[in-house]
Design a protein around this motif. Structure first.
Motif, PDB file in Angstrom:
ATOM      1  N   LEU A 109     -13.084  -4.478  -2.615  1.00 42.16           N
ATOM      2  CA  LEU A 109     -13.461  -5.491  -3.290  1.00 42.16           C
ATOM      3  C   LEU A 109     -12.953  -4.954  -4.820  1.00 42.16           C
ATOM      4  O   LEU A 109     -13.061  -6.218  -5.750  1.00 42.16           O
ATOM      5  N   THR A 110     -12.995  -4.035  -5.291  1.00 42.27           N
ATOM      6  CA  THR A 110     -12.525  -3.598  -6.773  1.00 42.27           C
ATOM      7  C   THR A 110     -11.177  -3.381  -6.911  1.00 42.27           C
ATOM      8  O   THR A 110     -10.644  -3.251  -8.342  1.00 42.27           O
ATOM      9  N   ASN A 111     -10.372  -2.920  -6.056  1.00 41.52           N
ATOM     10  CA  ASN A 111      -9.040  -2.549  -6.396  1.00 41.52           C
ATOM     11  C   ASN A 111      -8.327  -3.634  -6.528  1.00 41.52           C
ATOM     12  O   ASN A 111      -8.609  -4.736  -6.156  1.00 41.52           O
ATOM     13  N   ASP A 112      -7.115  -3.488  -7.192  1.00 43.36           N
ATOM     14  CA  ASP A 112      -6.417  -4.815  -7.430  1.00 43.36           C
ATOM     15  C   ASP A 112      -4.981  -4.860  -6.399  1.00 43.36           C
ATOM     16  O   ASP A 112      -3.813  -5.543  -6.687  1.00 43.36           O
ATOM     17  N   GLY A 113      -5.524  -4.487  -5.115  1.00 46.68           N
ATOM     18  CA  GLY A 113      -4.330  -4.370  -3.955  1.00 46.68           C
ATOM     19  C   GLY A 113      -3.585  -3.013  -3.835  1.00 46.68           C
ATOM     20  O   GLY A 113      -3.069  -2.792  -2.730  1.00 46.68           O
ATOM     21  N   VAL A 114      -3.830  -2.055  -4.687  1.00 49.26           N
ATOM     22  CA  VAL A 114      -3.237  -0.615  -4.598  1.00 49.26           C
ATOM     23  C   VAL A 114      -4.189   0.454  -5.394  1.00 49.26           C
ATOM     24  O   VAL A 114      -4.789   0.117  -6.307  1.00 49.26           O
ATOM     25  N   ASP A 115      -4.443   1.212  -4.541  1.00 47.10           N
ATOM     26  CA  ASP A 115      -5.548   2.490  -4.890  1.00 47.10           C
ATOM     27  C   ASP A 115      -4.470   3.736  -5.329  1.00 47.10           C
ATOM     28  O   ASP A 115      -4.306   4.259  -4.438  1.00 47.10           O
ATOM     29  N   TRP A 116      -4.351   3.776  -6.476  1.00 46.70           N
ATOM     30  CA  TRP A 116      -3.406   4.564  -6.996  1.00 46.70           C
ATOM     31  C   TRP A 116      -3.893   6.144  -6.863  1.00 46.70           C
ATOM     32  O   TRP A 116      -3.123   7.068  -6.570  1.00 46.70           O
ATOM     33  N   THR A 117      -5.219   6.182  -7.052  1.00 45.66           N
ATOM     34  CA  THR A 117      -5.735   7.528  -6.623  1.00 45.66           C
ATOM     35  C   THR A 117      -5.721   8.055  -5.453  1.00 45.66           C
ATOM     36  O   THR A 117      -5.649   9.126  -4.917  1.00 45.66           O
ATOM     37  N   ALA A 118      -5.875   6.962  -4.347  1.00 46.39           N
ATOM     38  CA  ALA A 118      -5.857   7.347  -2.851  1.00 46.39           C
ATOM     39  C   ALA A 118      -4.281   7.752  -2.465  1.00 46.39           C
ATOM     40  O   ALA A 118      -4.169   8.612  -1.853  1.00 46.39           O
ATOM     41  N   ILE A 119      -3.398   6.969  -3.285  1.00 49.14           N
ATOM     42  CA  ILE A 119      -1.891   7.290  -2.822  1.00 49.14           C
ATOM     43  C   ILE A 119      -1.645   8.700  -3.395  1.00 49.14           C
ATOM     44  O   ILE A 119      -0.980   9.456  -2.865  1.00 49.14           O
ATOM     45  N   GLN A 120      -2.002   9.170  -4.593  1.00 47.42           N
ATOM     46  CA  GLN A 120      -1.893  10.476  -5.258  1.00 47.42           C
ATOM     47  C   GLN A 120      -2.558  11.408  -4.382  1.00 47.42           C
ATOM     48  O   GLN A 120      -1.853  12.544  -4.026  1.00 47.42           O
ATOM     49  N   GLN A 121      -3.583  11.272  -3.848  1.00 44.87           N
ATOM     50  CA  GLN A 121      -4.318  12.200  -2.918  1.00 44.87           C
ATOM     51  C   GLN A 121      -3.728  12.475  -1.505  1.00 44.87           C
ATOM     52  O   GLN A 121      -3.428  13.427  -1.209  1.00 44.87           O
ATOM     53  N   ALA A 169       1.963  -6.301  -2.043  1.00 47.12           N
ATOM     54  CA  ALA A 169       0.519  -6.083  -1.923  1.00 47.12           C
ATOM     55  C   ALA A 169      -0.057  -7.090  -3.344  1.00 47.12           C
ATOM     56  O   ALA A 169      -1.157  -7.473  -3.241  1.00 47.12           O
ATOM     57  N   TYR A 170       0.757  -6.518  -4.486  1.00 48.09           N
ATOM     58  CA  TYR A 170       0.165  -7.465  -5.758  1.00 48.09           C
ATOM     59  C   TYR A 170       0.429  -8.982  -5.530  1.00 48.09           C
ATOM     60  O   TYR A 170      -0.286  -9.888  -5.907  1.00 48.09           O
ATOM     61  N   MET A 171       1.430  -9.571  -4.751  1.00 45.90           N
ATOM     62  CA  MET A 171       1.637 -10.879  -4.401  1.00 45.90           C
ATOM     63  C   MET A 171       0.472 -11.501  -3.772  1.00 45.90           C
ATOM     64  O   MET A 171      -0.002 -12.565  -3.896  1.00 45.90           O
ATOM     65  N   LEU A 172       0.139 -10.798  -2.735  1.00 42.41           N
ATOM     66  CA  LEU A 172      -1.049 -11.289  -1.899  1.00 42.41           C
ATOM     67  C   LEU A 172      -2.290 -11.242  -2.387  1.00 42.41           C
ATOM     68  O   LEU A 172      -3.080 -12.310  -2.405  1.00 42.41           O
ATOM     69  N   GLU A 173      -2.498 -10.260  -3.581  1.00 43.37           N
ATOM     70  CA  GLU A 173      -3.745 -10.220  -4.297  1.00 43.37           C
ATOM     71  C   GLU A 173      -3.696 -11.542  -5.168  1.00 43.37           C
ATOM     72  O   GLU A 173      -4.789 -12.186  -5.349  1.00 43.37           O
ATOM     73  N   GLY A 174      -2.500 -11.631  -5.672  1.00 45.64           N
ATOM     74  CA  GLY A 174      -2.618 -12.937  -6.692  1.00 45.64           C
ATOM     75  C   GLY A 174      -2.630 -14.355  -6.121  1.00 45.64           C
ATOM     76  O   GLY A 174      -3.065 -15.171  -7.095  1.00 45.64           O
ATOM     77  N   ILE A 175      -1.795 -14.256  -4.831  1.00 49.45           N
ATOM     78  CA  ILE A 175      -1.961 -15.704  -4.499  1.00 49.45           C
ATOM     79  C   ILE A 175      -3.115 -15.996  -3.397  1.00 49.45           C
ATOM     80  O   ILE A 175      -3.609 -17.191  -3.343  1.00 49.45           O
ATOM     81  N   GLY A 177      -6.052 -13.821  -2.614  1.00 45.62           N
ATOM     82  CA  GLY A 177      -7.635 -13.500  -2.788  1.00 45.62           C
ATOM     83  C   GLY A 177      -8.082 -12.659  -1.857  1.00 45.62           C
ATOM     84  O   GLY A 177      -7.610 -12.623  -0.526  1.00 45.62           O
ATOM     85  N   LYS A 178      -9.212 -12.052  -2.027  1.00 46.33           N
ATOM     86  CA  LYS A 178      -9.571 -10.923  -1.041  1.00 46.33           C
ATOM     87  C   LYS A 178     -10.381 -11.726   0.206  1.00 46.33           C
ATOM     88  O   LYS A 178      -9.928 -10.991   1.237  1.00 46.33           O
ATOM     89  N   ARG A 179     -10.997 -12.850   0.097  1.00 42.98           N
ATOM     90  CA  ARG A 179     -11.629 -13.323   1.257  1.00 42.98           C
ATOM     91  C   ARG A 179     -10.382 -13.597   2.401  1.00 42.98           C
ATOM     92  O   ARG A 179     -10.327 -12.965   3.524  1.00 42.98           O
ATOM     93  N   ARG A 180      -9.257 -14.314   2.066  1.00 43.68           N
ATOM     94  CA  ARG A 180      -8.127 -14.721   2.595  1.00 43.68           C
ATOM     95  C   ARG A 180      -7.582 -13.425   3.277  1.00 43.68           C
ATOM     96  O   ARG A 180      -6.997 -13.341   4.392  1.00 43.68           O
ATOM     97  N   ILE A 181      -7.407 -12.541   2.399  1.00 37.50           N
ATOM     98  CA  ILE A 181      -6.462 -11.264   2.761  1.00 37.50           C
ATOM     99  C   ILE A 181      -7.336 -10.572   3.921  1.00 37.50           C
ATOM    100  O   ILE A 181      -6.661 -10.011   4.883  1.00 37.50           O
ATOM    101  N   LEU A 182      -8.572 -10.402   3.897  1.00 32.14           N
ATOM    102  CA  LEU A 182      -9.458  -9.854   4.961  1.00 32.14           C
ATOM    103  C   LEU A 182      -9.353 -10.551   6.180  1.00 32.14           C
ATOM    104  O   LEU A 182      -9.166  -9.989   7.043  1.00 32.14           O
ATOM    105  N   GLU A 183      -9.179 -12.002   6.270  1.00 34.13           N
ATOM    106  CA  GLU A 183      -9.327 -12.774   7.446  1.00 34.13           C
ATOM    107  C   GLU A 183      -7.967 -12.736   7.916  1.00 34.13           C
ATOM    108  O   GLU A 183      -8.027 -12.523   9.181  1.00 34.13           O
ATOM    109  N   ILE A 184      -7.029 -12.745   7.135  1.00 34.39           N
ATOM    110  CA  ILE A 184      -5.646 -12.619   7.820  1.00 34.39           C
ATOM    111  C   ILE A 184      -5.349 -11.152   8.512  1.00 34.39           C
ATOM    112  O   ILE A 184      -4.706 -10.891   9.676  1.00 34.39           O
ATOM    113  N   TYR A 185      -5.935 -10.239   7.698  1.00 30.44           N
ATOM    114  CA  TYR A 185      -5.754  -8.812   8.320  1.00 30.44           C
ATOM    115  C   TYR A 185      -6.340  -8.764   9.646  1.00 30.44           C
ATOM    116  O   TYR A 185      -5.906  -7.952  10.495  1.00 30.44           O
TER     117      TYR A 185
END
Length: 258
Positions: A109-121, A169-175, A177-185
């Protein structure tokens, strides 16, 4: 003079590559915009699985198909289990939504589609001696990145594919939104060989609709997500039993789109 001529000959090729990339991104954006009002009928991962089933052997190289080959491929297609039923967001158990977020993307709910900290870890762990020795690959992808990969890209790992995944991922977030992303996922993710989406998984494993999944059933399905075809045959193994308890407990604290 020769150097100048070489540069001139390369310029049209570079422009062609540039515009090819631009057109491809435009195509992705248009497809995503369409999915704000209609659900995707299939994903790149679904089509890859269908091709794998038709081939019969995942490692086989394409061969010229005779009549008998075409008949056997058609028979494999008819015999293969294939379950996929789209259900609206409100007809998916909130426990499955919570469990999927708890298992796959705690900052959904709080990330912008990419979690850079998780990617680095994940990068650090995947390049540690211990993980190289055990041949373990740890993912750092958010739910949005996983959806981007499932919808458009191939399972093969490469830096180019990862870069494209981030852009989508950034396109999905921008177009969307979170609810529709989770629904399709939740309607398109794999839960075993030929089993796609929450409704198909709930019916196949627990003989209930996606709306009626209990907290423990939902948590067990969420634990399957990183390796669904493996857990399909190990649904009640020691690891998945223990991990299910962890995810079920975390799910009570998770916030999801309304």
């Amino acid at each position: 003079m020769a150097e100048s001529s070489k540069r001139s000959s390369l310029r049209p090729i570079l422009w062609l590559c540039f515009w090819a990339v631009v057109v491809l991104q435009g195509y992705f954006a248009l497809r995503i915009a369409l999915w704000t009002v209609i659900p995707p009928s299939s994903t790149a991962f679904m089509r890859a699985a269908q091709l794998r089933i038709l081939k019969g052997d995942p490692g086989a190289s394409p061969q010229p198909a005779g009549r008998q080959d075409r008949l056997s491929a058609a028979q494999r297609w008819l015999d293969a289990p294939w379950l996929h039923d789209w259900v609206p967001y409100d007809r998916i158990s909130p426990w499955l939504k919570r469990s999927a977020v708890a298992s796959e993307d705690a900052t959904f709910l709080t990330n912008d589609g990419v979690d850079w900290t998780a990617i680095q870890q994940a990068w650090q762990k995947n390049h540690s001696r211990r993980d190289e020795r055990l041949h373990r690959i740890i993912g750092g992808s958010t739910i949005t990145q996983q959806l981007a990969k499932n919808l458009f890209l191939s399972p093969q790992r490469s830096y180019v594919r990862k870069a494209q995944e981030l852009v989508i991922a950034y396109m999905l977030e921008g177009i969307l939104g979170k609810r529709r992303i989770l629904e399709i996922y939740l309607n398109s993710v794999e839960w075993g060989e030929g089993i796609y989406g929450a409704e198909a998984a709930a019916q196949h494993y627990f003989h209930v609709s996606a709306a009626r999944l209990s907290p423990w059933q939902a948590a067990r399905l969420a634990v399957m997500l990183p390796a669904p075809r493996f857990f399909q045959n190990h649904l009640y193994g020691p690891y998945i039993n223990g991990r299910t308890g962890v995810i079920a407990a975390r799910a009570y604290q998770v916030q999801i789109p309304r």
